[in-house]
Write a protein that holds these residues in place. Structure first.
Motif, PDB file in Angstrom:
ATOM      1  N   SER A   1       0.729  -1.402   0.038  1.00 51.72           N
ATOM      2  CA  SER A   1       0.192  -0.084  -0.039  1.00 51.72           C
ATOM      3  C   SER A   1       0.686   1.263   0.107  1.00 51.72           C
ATOM      4  N   VAL A   2       2.038   1.173   0.640  1.00 52.65           N
ATOM      5  CA  VAL A   2       2.619   2.389   0.892  1.00 52.65           C
ATOM      6  C   VAL A   2       3.611   2.645  -0.493  1.00 52.65           C
ATOM      7  N   THR A   3       4.120   1.416  -1.057  1.00 51.46           N
ATOM      8  CA  THR A   3       4.801   1.245  -2.227  1.00 51.46           C
ATOM      9  C   THR A   3       4.006   1.917  -3.584  1.00 51.46           C
ATOM     10  N   TYR A   4       2.684   1.484  -3.515  1.00 52.20           N
ATOM     11  CA  TYR A   4       1.981   2.036  -4.615  1.00 52.20           C
ATOM     12  C   TYR A   4       1.552   3.558  -4.432  1.00 52.20           C
ATOM     13  N   ALA A   5       1.674   3.836  -3.152  1.00 49.13           N
ATOM     14  CA  ALA A   5       1.279   5.324  -2.870  1.00 49.13           C
ATOM     15  C   ALA A   5       2.411   6.203  -3.118  1.00 49.13           C
ATOM     16  N   LEU A   6       3.649   5.664  -3.140  1.00 47.08           N
ATOM     17  CA  LEU A   6       4.907   6.420  -3.306  1.00 47.08           C
ATOM     18  C   LEU A   6       5.301   6.267  -4.770  1.00 47.08           C
ATOM     19  N   ALA A   7       4.691   5.436  -5.543  1.00 48.43           N
ATOM     20  CA  ALA A   7       5.226   5.104  -6.853  1.00 48.43           C
ATOM     21  C   ALA A   7       5.010   6.161  -7.900  1.00 48.43           C
ATOM     22  N   PRO A   8       3.802   7.304  -7.634  1.00 47.74           N
ATOM     23  CA  PRO A   8       3.551   8.290  -8.505  1.00 47.74           C
ATOM     24  C   PRO A   8       4.679   9.290  -8.492  1.00 47.74           C
ATOM     25  N   ALA A   9       5.297   9.381  -7.209  1.00 45.74           N
ATOM     26  CA  ALA A   9       6.432  10.401  -7.291  1.00 45.74           C
ATOM     27  C   ALA A   9       7.627  10.109  -7.731  1.00 45.74           C
ATOM     28  N   VAL A  10       7.704   8.773  -8.191  1.00 39.78           N
ATOM     29  CA  VAL A  10       9.085   8.518  -8.794  1.00 39.78           C
ATOM     30  C   VAL A  10       8.965   9.121 -10.305  1.00 39.78           C
ATOM     31  N   ARG A  11      10.167   9.987 -10.753  1.00 42.89           N
ATOM     32  CA  ARG A  11      10.345  10.358 -11.773  1.00 42.89           C
ATOM     33  C   ARG A  11      11.120   9.552 -12.890  1.00 42.89           C
ATOM     34  N   THR A  12      11.861   8.851 -12.563  1.00 48.02           N
ATOM     35  CA  THR A  12      12.764   8.005 -13.454  1.00 48.02           C
ATOM     36  C   THR A  12      12.828   6.600 -13.178  1.00 48.02           C
ATOM     37  N   GLY A  13      12.881   5.743 -13.939  1.00 46.61           N
ATOM     38  CA  GLY A  13      13.033   4.391 -13.694  1.00 46.61           C
ATOM     39  C   GLY A  13      11.579   3.666 -13.700  1.00 46.61           C
ATOM     40  N   HIS A  14      11.478   2.332 -13.034  1.00 50.36           N
ATOM     41  CA  HIS A  14      10.349   1.567 -13.159  1.00 50.36           C
ATOM     42  C   HIS A  14       9.644   1.963 -11.757  1.00 50.36           C
ATOM     43  N   ARG A  15       8.423   2.616 -11.731  1.00 51.22           N
ATOM     44  CA  ARG A  15       7.886   3.353 -10.582  1.00 51.22           C
ATOM     45  C   ARG A  15       7.832   2.541  -9.531  1.00 51.22           C
ATOM     46  N   VAL A  16       7.158   1.197  -9.691  1.00 51.05           N
ATOM     47  CA  VAL A  16       6.972   0.230  -8.637  1.00 51.05           C
ATOM     48  C   VAL A  16       8.338  -0.200  -7.818  1.00 51.05           C
ATOM     49  N   GLY A  17       9.251  -0.451  -9.186  1.00 57.67           N
ATOM     50  CA  GLY A  17      10.306  -1.032  -8.737  1.00 57.67           C
ATOM     51  C   GLY A  17      11.312   0.063  -7.787  1.00 57.67           C
ATOM     52  N   VAL A  18      11.200   1.287  -8.045  1.00 64.34           N
ATOM     53  CA  VAL A  18      11.894   2.225  -7.312  1.00 64.34           C
ATOM     54  C   VAL A  18      11.260   2.354  -5.910  1.00 64.34           C
TER      55      VAL A  18
END
Length: 202
Positions: free
Chosen positions: A140-157
């Motif tokens: 739940s926290v991973t997917y909530a944080l994913a949209p903030a990732v600008r570079t790379g695989h969002r869920v992976g980062v």
């Protein structure tokens, strides 16, 4: 004759049953927040809840089933951490927002070392009834944080950053022994988090 509330033996037994179940869950909660669930025995839970082991088995098939229910309670309490993670996707966030998220994450796990240890020390054969609740919490926290990732695989980062925070949360006492004050640890993790999330593609 007008209707009235039922107060017969069946109702009393129901109330007593709910109270007994609550006492058992409270006893399980106290222990599973402190230690890995594999260290918890039915005997110690029964003594703490002031019931017999046979009574425990009346309500739960085993310790794992009870700890899974307790973990679900705490999944519901994780909402503020998830919300703080989702806020980091806002382009106007600043350093304090990152520190607020890290601080909430650490404070949540600070009083739940047993649940945290289960995540850190989980194995392939971990009982899914219990671990899948904790996995949902982490996802739940991973997917909530994913949209903030600008570079790379969002869920992976995002997942990698969440596991970094999780491992650090498990070592808070170790950081303190190494001379890292809690506030400085939060600031350090927030710095890493911000650098990773805001990294430019070029």
């Amino acid at each position: 004759m007008g209707s009235s509330a039922r107060t017969g033996p069946e109702t009393v037994a129901g109330r007593k049953g709910r109270e007994t179940r609550r006492r058992i869950l409270d006893a399980v909660e106290k222990r599973c927040l402190e230690v890995h669930h594999r260290e918890i025995t039915v005997g110690e839970i029964a003594r703490s809840a002031q019931v017999s082991p046979a009574t425990f088995y009346t309500y739960f098939p085993d310790v794992v089933a009870a700890t899974a229910e307790v973990a679900q309670r705490h999944l519901d309490m994780f909402a503020p951490v998830v919300h703080a993670a989702s806020e980091l996707a806002d382009p106007d966030v600043d350093e304090q927002d990152y520190q607020d998220f890290v601080g909430l994450f650490y404070e949540f796990w600070r009083g739940r070392r047993g649940l945290l240890e289960t995540i850190i020390a989980s194995e392939v054969e971990e009982d899914p009834r219990y671990f899948r609740v904790l996995l949902r919490l982490m996802m739940s926290v991973t997917y909530a944080l994913a949209p903030a990732v600008r570079t790379g695989h969002r869920v992976g980062v995002a997942g990698s950053l969440v596991m970094m925070l999780t491992s650090s949360a498990a070592r808070i006492d170790g950081f303190a022994r190494d001379g890292v004050p809690f506030d400085d640890l939060i600031a350090s993790q927030a710095f890493i988090l911000r650098a990773a999330l805001q990294a430019s593609a070029d």
